[in-house]
Design a protein around this motif. Structure first.
Motif, PDB file in Angstrom:
ATOM      1  N   SER A  71      19.940  58.016  15.039  1.00  0.00           N
ATOM      2  CA  SER A  71      19.203  58.501  13.870  1.00  0.00           C
ATOM      3  C   SER A  71      19.048  60.013  13.915  1.00  0.00           C
ATOM      4  O   SER A  71      19.217  60.706  12.904  1.00  0.00           O
ATOM      5  CB  SER A  71      17.827  57.831  13.803  1.00  0.00           C
ATOM      6  OG  SER A  71      17.961  56.434  13.602  1.00  0.00           O
ATOM      7  N   LEU A  72      18.722  60.534  15.097  1.00  0.00           N
ATOM      8  CA  LEU A  72      18.627  61.989  15.251  1.00  0.00           C
ATOM      9  C   LEU A  72      19.985  62.635  15.022  1.00  0.00           C
ATOM     10  O   LEU A  72      20.103  63.679  14.362  1.00  0.00           O
ATOM     11  CB  LEU A  72      18.105  62.336  16.642  1.00  0.00           C
ATOM     12  CG  LEU A  72      18.082  63.839  16.982  1.00  0.00           C
ATOM     13  CD1 LEU A  72      17.134  64.596  16.060  1.00  0.00           C
ATOM     14  CD2 LEU A  72      17.688  64.058  18.444  1.00  0.00           C
ATOM     15  N   PHE A  73      21.011  61.991  15.541  1.00  0.00           N
ATOM     16  CA  PHE A  73      22.367  62.526  15.458  1.00  0.00           C
ATOM     17  C   PHE A  73      22.816  62.683  14.005  1.00  0.00           C
ATOM     18  O   PHE A  73      23.359  63.717  13.612  1.00  0.00           O
ATOM     19  CB  PHE A  73      23.297  61.578  16.212  1.00  0.00           C
ATOM     20  CG  PHE A  73      24.680  62.109  16.430  1.00  0.00           C
ATOM     21  CD1 PHE A  73      24.891  63.424  16.811  1.00  0.00           C
ATOM     22  CD2 PHE A  73      25.787  61.284  16.278  1.00  0.00           C
ATOM     23  CE1 PHE A  73      26.166  63.908  17.044  1.00  0.00           C
ATOM     24  CE2 PHE A  73      27.061  61.758  16.504  1.00  0.00           C
ATOM     25  CZ  PHE A  73      27.254  63.063  16.880  1.00  0.00           C
TER      26      PHE A  73
ATOM     27  N   GLN B 202      13.288  69.052  15.053  1.00  0.00           N
ATOM     28  CA  GLN B 202      12.521  69.350  16.268  1.00  0.00           C
ATOM     29  C   GLN B 202      11.402  68.323  16.446  1.00  0.00           C
ATOM     30  O   GLN B 202      11.122  67.888  17.569  1.00  0.00           O
ATOM     31  CB  GLN B 202      11.939  70.769  16.200  1.00  0.00           C
ATOM     32  CG  GLN B 202      12.984  71.876  16.163  1.00  0.00           C
ATOM     33  CD  GLN B 202      13.882  71.884  17.401  1.00  0.00           C
ATOM     34  OE1 GLN B 202      13.488  71.436  18.478  1.00  0.00           O
ATOM     35  NE2 GLN B 202      15.083  72.410  17.238  1.00  0.00           N
ATOM     36  N   GLU B 203      10.767  67.943  15.342  1.00  0.00           N
ATOM     37  CA  GLU B 203       9.735  66.916  15.410  1.00  0.00           C
ATOM     38  C   GLU B 203      10.322  65.579  15.848  1.00  0.00           C
ATOM     39  O   GLU B 203       9.719  64.848  16.633  1.00  0.00           O
ATOM     40  CB  GLU B 203       9.046  66.758  14.049  1.00  0.00           C
ATOM     41  CG  GLU B 203       8.135  67.912  13.666  1.00  0.00           C
ATOM     42  CD  GLU B 203       8.890  69.066  13.019  1.00  0.00           C
ATOM     43  OE1 GLU B 203      10.137  69.113  13.107  1.00  0.00           O
ATOM     44  OE2 GLU B 203       8.216  69.938  12.425  1.00  0.00           O
ATOM     45  N   ALA B 204      11.519  65.274  15.326  1.00  0.00           N
ATOM     46  CA  ALA B 204      12.181  64.026  15.714  1.00  0.00           C
ATOM     47  C   ALA B 204      12.514  64.024  17.202  1.00  0.00           C
ATOM     48  O   ALA B 204      12.314  63.021  17.903  1.00  0.00           O
ATOM     49  CB  ALA B 204      13.454  63.833  14.887  1.00  0.00           C
ATOM     50  N   HIS B 205      13.008  65.159  17.695  1.00  0.00           N
ATOM     51  CA  HIS B 205      13.353  65.269  19.111  1.00  0.00           C
ATOM     52  C   HIS B 205      12.108  65.140  19.984  1.00  0.00           C
ATOM     53  O   HIS B 205      12.119  64.431  21.001  1.00  0.00           O
ATOM     54  CB  HIS B 205      14.055  66.600  19.371  1.00  0.00           C
ATOM     55  CG  HIS B 205      14.498  66.777  20.784  1.00  0.00           C
ATOM     56  ND1 HIS B 205      13.779  67.527  21.707  1.00  0.00           N
ATOM     57  CD2 HIS B 205      15.567  66.279  21.463  1.00  0.00           C
ATOM     58  CE1 HIS B 205      14.395  67.495  22.863  1.00  0.00           C
ATOM     59  NE2 HIS B 205      15.479  66.752  22.745  1.00  0.00           N
ATOM     60  N   ALA B 206      11.038  65.814  19.595  1.00  0.00           N
ATOM     61  CA  ALA B 206       9.786  65.729  20.356  1.00  0.00           C
ATOM     62  C   ALA B 206       9.253  64.296  20.347  1.00  0.00           C
ATOM     63  O   ALA B 206       8.720  63.812  21.361  1.00  0.00           O
ATOM     64  CB  ALA B 206       8.749  66.683  19.766  1.00  0.00           C
TER      65      ALA B 206
ATOM     66  N   SER C  80      11.368  56.415   4.833  1.00  0.00           N
ATOM     67  CA  SER C  80      12.472  57.228   5.325  1.00  0.00           C
ATOM     68  C   SER C  80      13.454  57.546   4.207  1.00  0.00           C
ATOM     69  O   SER C  80      13.896  58.686   4.056  1.00  0.00           O
ATOM     70  CB  SER C  80      13.189  56.503   6.473  1.00  0.00           C
ATOM     71  OG  SER C  80      14.303  57.246   6.921  1.00  0.00           O
ATOM     72  N   HIS C  81      13.780  56.538   3.403  1.00  0.00           N
ATOM     73  CA  HIS C  81      14.778  56.744   2.348  1.00  0.00           C
ATOM     74  C   HIS C  81      14.227  57.469   1.130  1.00  0.00           C
ATOM     75  O   HIS C  81      14.990  57.871   0.259  1.00  0.00           O
ATOM     76  CB  HIS C  81      15.368  55.393   1.932  1.00  0.00           C
ATOM     77  CG  HIS C  81      16.348  54.839   2.919  1.00  0.00           C
ATOM     78  ND1 HIS C  81      17.636  55.301   3.022  1.00  0.00           N
ATOM     79  CD2 HIS C  81      16.212  53.893   3.873  1.00  0.00           C
ATOM     80  CE1 HIS C  81      18.272  54.648   3.983  1.00  0.00           C
ATOM     81  NE2 HIS C  81      17.422  53.786   4.515  1.00  0.00           N
ATOM     82  N   MET C  82      12.914  57.635   1.077  1.00  0.00           N
ATOM     83  CA  MET C  82      12.311  58.379  -0.028  1.00  0.00           C
ATOM     84  C   MET C  82      11.768  59.731   0.410  1.00  0.00           C
ATOM     85  O   MET C  82      11.229  60.482  -0.407  1.00  0.00           O
ATOM     86  CB  MET C  82      11.188  57.555  -0.662  1.00  0.00           C
ATOM     87  CG  MET C  82      11.661  56.289  -1.358  1.00  0.00           C
ATOM     88  SD  MET C  82      12.825  56.603  -2.719  1.00  0.00           S
ATOM     89  CE  MET C  82      11.782  57.460  -3.884  1.00  0.00           C
ATOM     90  N   GLY C  83      11.865  60.047   1.706  1.00  0.00           N
ATOM     91  CA  GLY C  83      11.372  61.332   2.195  1.00  0.00           C
ATOM     92  C   GLY C  83       9.863  61.419   2.272  1.00  0.00           C
ATOM     93  O   GLY C  83       9.299  62.518   2.240  1.00  0.00           O
ATOM     94  N   LEU C  84       9.204  60.284   2.393  1.00  0.00           N
ATOM     95  CA  LEU C  84       7.736  60.244   2.434  1.00  0.00           C
ATOM     96  C   LEU C  84       7.253  60.355   3.879  1.00  0.00           C
ATOM     97  O   LEU C  84       6.831  59.368   4.496  1.00  0.00           O
ATOM     98  CB  LEU C  84       7.226  58.955   1.774  1.00  0.00           C
ATOM     99  CG  LEU C  84       7.685  58.725   0.321  1.00  0.00           C
ATOM    100  CD1 LEU C  84       7.208  57.372  -0.187  1.00  0.00           C
ATOM    101  CD2 LEU C  84       7.188  59.851  -0.580  1.00  0.00           C
ATOM    102  N   VAL C  85       7.304  61.551   4.414  1.00  0.00           N
ATOM    103  CA  VAL C  85       6.997  61.765   5.826  1.00  0.00           C
ATOM    104  C   VAL C  85       5.527  61.488   6.130  1.00  0.00           C
ATOM    105  O   VAL C  85       5.196  60.777   7.087  1.00  0.00           O
ATOM    106  CB  VAL C  85       7.367  63.196   6.253  1.00  0.00           C
ATOM    107  CG1 VAL C  85       6.975  63.437   7.709  1.00  0.00           C
ATOM    108  CG2 VAL C  85       8.865  63.441   6.068  1.00  0.00           C
ATOM    109  N   ALA C  86       4.632  62.051   5.341  1.00  0.00           N
ATOM    110  CA  ALA C  86       3.202  61.880   5.600  1.00  0.00           C
ATOM    111  C   ALA C  86       2.803  60.410   5.507  1.00  0.00           C
ATOM    112  O   ALA C  86       2.064  59.886   6.362  1.00  0.00           O
ATOM    113  CB  ALA C  86       2.381  62.710   4.616  1.00  0.00           C
TER     114      ALA C  86
ATOM    115  N   TYR D 138      11.877  61.412  10.263  1.00  0.00           N
ATOM    116  CA  TYR D 138      11.831  62.846  10.550  1.00  0.00           C
ATOM    117  C   TYR D 138      13.206  63.491  10.379  1.00  0.00           C
ATOM    118  O   TYR D 138      13.330  64.586   9.821  1.00  0.00           O
ATOM    119  CB  TYR D 138      11.333  63.087  11.972  1.00  0.00           C
ATOM    120  CG  TYR D 138       9.869  62.810  12.189  1.00  0.00           C
ATOM    121  CD1 TYR D 138       8.889  63.341  11.350  1.00  0.00           C
ATOM    122  CD2 TYR D 138       9.438  62.015  13.254  1.00  0.00           C
ATOM    123  CE1 TYR D 138       7.539  63.089  11.553  1.00  0.00           C
ATOM    124  CE2 TYR D 138       8.084  61.749  13.467  1.00  0.00           C
ATOM    125  CZ  TYR D 138       7.150  62.294  12.607  1.00  0.00           C
ATOM    126  OH  TYR D 138       5.817  62.031  12.816  1.00  0.00           O
ATOM    127  N   SER D 139      14.242  62.804  10.859  1.00  0.00           N
ATOM    128  CA  SER D 139      15.581  63.397  10.852  1.00  0.00           C
ATOM    129  C   SER D 139      16.107  63.588   9.439  1.00  0.00           C
ATOM    130  O   SER D 139      16.667  64.633   9.103  1.00  0.00           O
ATOM    131  CB  SER D 139      16.546  62.518  11.660  1.00  0.00           C
ATOM    132  OG  SER D 139      16.135  62.439  13.008  1.00  0.00           O
TER     133      SER D 139
END
Length: 273
Positions: free
Chosen positions: A75-77, A55-59, A13-19, A48-49
């Motif tokens: 987290s979404l907020f 949108q992915e986070a919300h879904a 999360s802190h490095m932006g490594l989504v995959a 995701y956020s």
């Protein structure tokens, strides 16, 4: 094993490594037979956020097999604040008002979202709501250890014995930074005031005061270490990168989210925090 995956997901999360984070999450059950708990879901929403995939986070939240808590919606907020999504931010607020009604951070973030969009009437409404519910804003506070003594600074504080020297030091640093292209990011000052007033508030952030105090009271070349109770703002982050190069000092800041190691004009977080 479960804390291990929490650590992995937080790191992604802190490095932006989504995959990579998504692979770790799906591999928990498939590879290790571990059923994710609320903490793991919260990490994924944060992943995701932070990356702007709101949108992915919300879904993801809507499809969770367990009921989302305040941390998940929070987290979404925060992602909505970073990426300026008012609509989803308002939805997250409605859930947080029920799940964590006295958390001042969420009110402040919503205020920030409205202020950045210059929706001042909505921003004032949030302030009134805080007052009516007895919620008080946590002031920014930074501390630095010098010669075995902890010195604390609050945003806007001018009561320190070295206040004049601190402000003079900052003005000198600003002059050097501007020669390197620095422009004060007054967008982080969420007040409906003139630009000069915004700069004044900006220059009195607690970590800036602590830094100048450290520069005045520690040996040249030594590492400066600062602790802050809130997230470092974008302007302070940009300024500290430049200052680390100007004064040839390593500056370590532990904010609410992570450690930042500023050195030679760069930060260890790679501008993702």
């Amino acid at each position: 094993m479960m804390p291990t995956f929490i650590g992995l997901l937080n790191a992604c999360s802190h490095m932006g490594l989504v995959a990579e984070g998504s692979q770790f999450f799906s591999g928990m059950t498939r590879g290790y037979g571990i059923i994710p708990e609320i903490e793991h879901y919260g990490c994924m929403v944060d992943l995701y956020s932070r990356a702007g995939l709101l949108q992915e986070a919300h879904a993801f939240i809507m499809n969770m097999p367990i009921k989302p808590n305040g941390v998940v919606w929070g987290s979404l907020f925060v992602g909505c604040k970073i990426h300026k999504n008012i609509e989803l931010g308002e939805e997250a607020t409605r859930h947080l008002a029920r799940l964590d009604p006295l958390n001042d951070g969420y009110y402040i973030v919503l205020y920030n979202i409205y202020a950045e969009a210059e929706r001042w009437e909505d921003a004032v409404r949030v302030r009134k709501l805080m007052k009516n519910r007895g919620v008080k804003k946590t002031p920014g506070c930074s501390s630095i250890l010098v010669d075995g003594v902890i010195h604390e600074f609050v945003a806007g504080d001018d009561s320190q014995s070295q206040a004049i020297e601190i402000f003079e030091m900052w003005e000198k640093l600003v002059d050097y930074m501007k020669l390197r292209g620095y422009k004060p990011d007054t967008s982080v000052v969420l007040l409906d005031v003139e630009e000069k007033e915004k700069e004044k508030f900006l220059y009195r952030h607690s970590e800036k005061l602590a830094l100048c105090f450290g520069l005045l009271n520690t040996p040249p070349g030594s590492v400066i270490r600062i602790m802050k109770n809130l997230r470092v703002c974008e302007d302070c982050h940009a300024a500290f990168k430049l200052i680390s190069s100007i004064v040839s000092r390593e500056i370590v800041v532990r904010d609410r989210n992570r450690f930042h190691c500023f050195k030679d004009g760069a930060c260890s977080c790679q501008d993702y925090w």
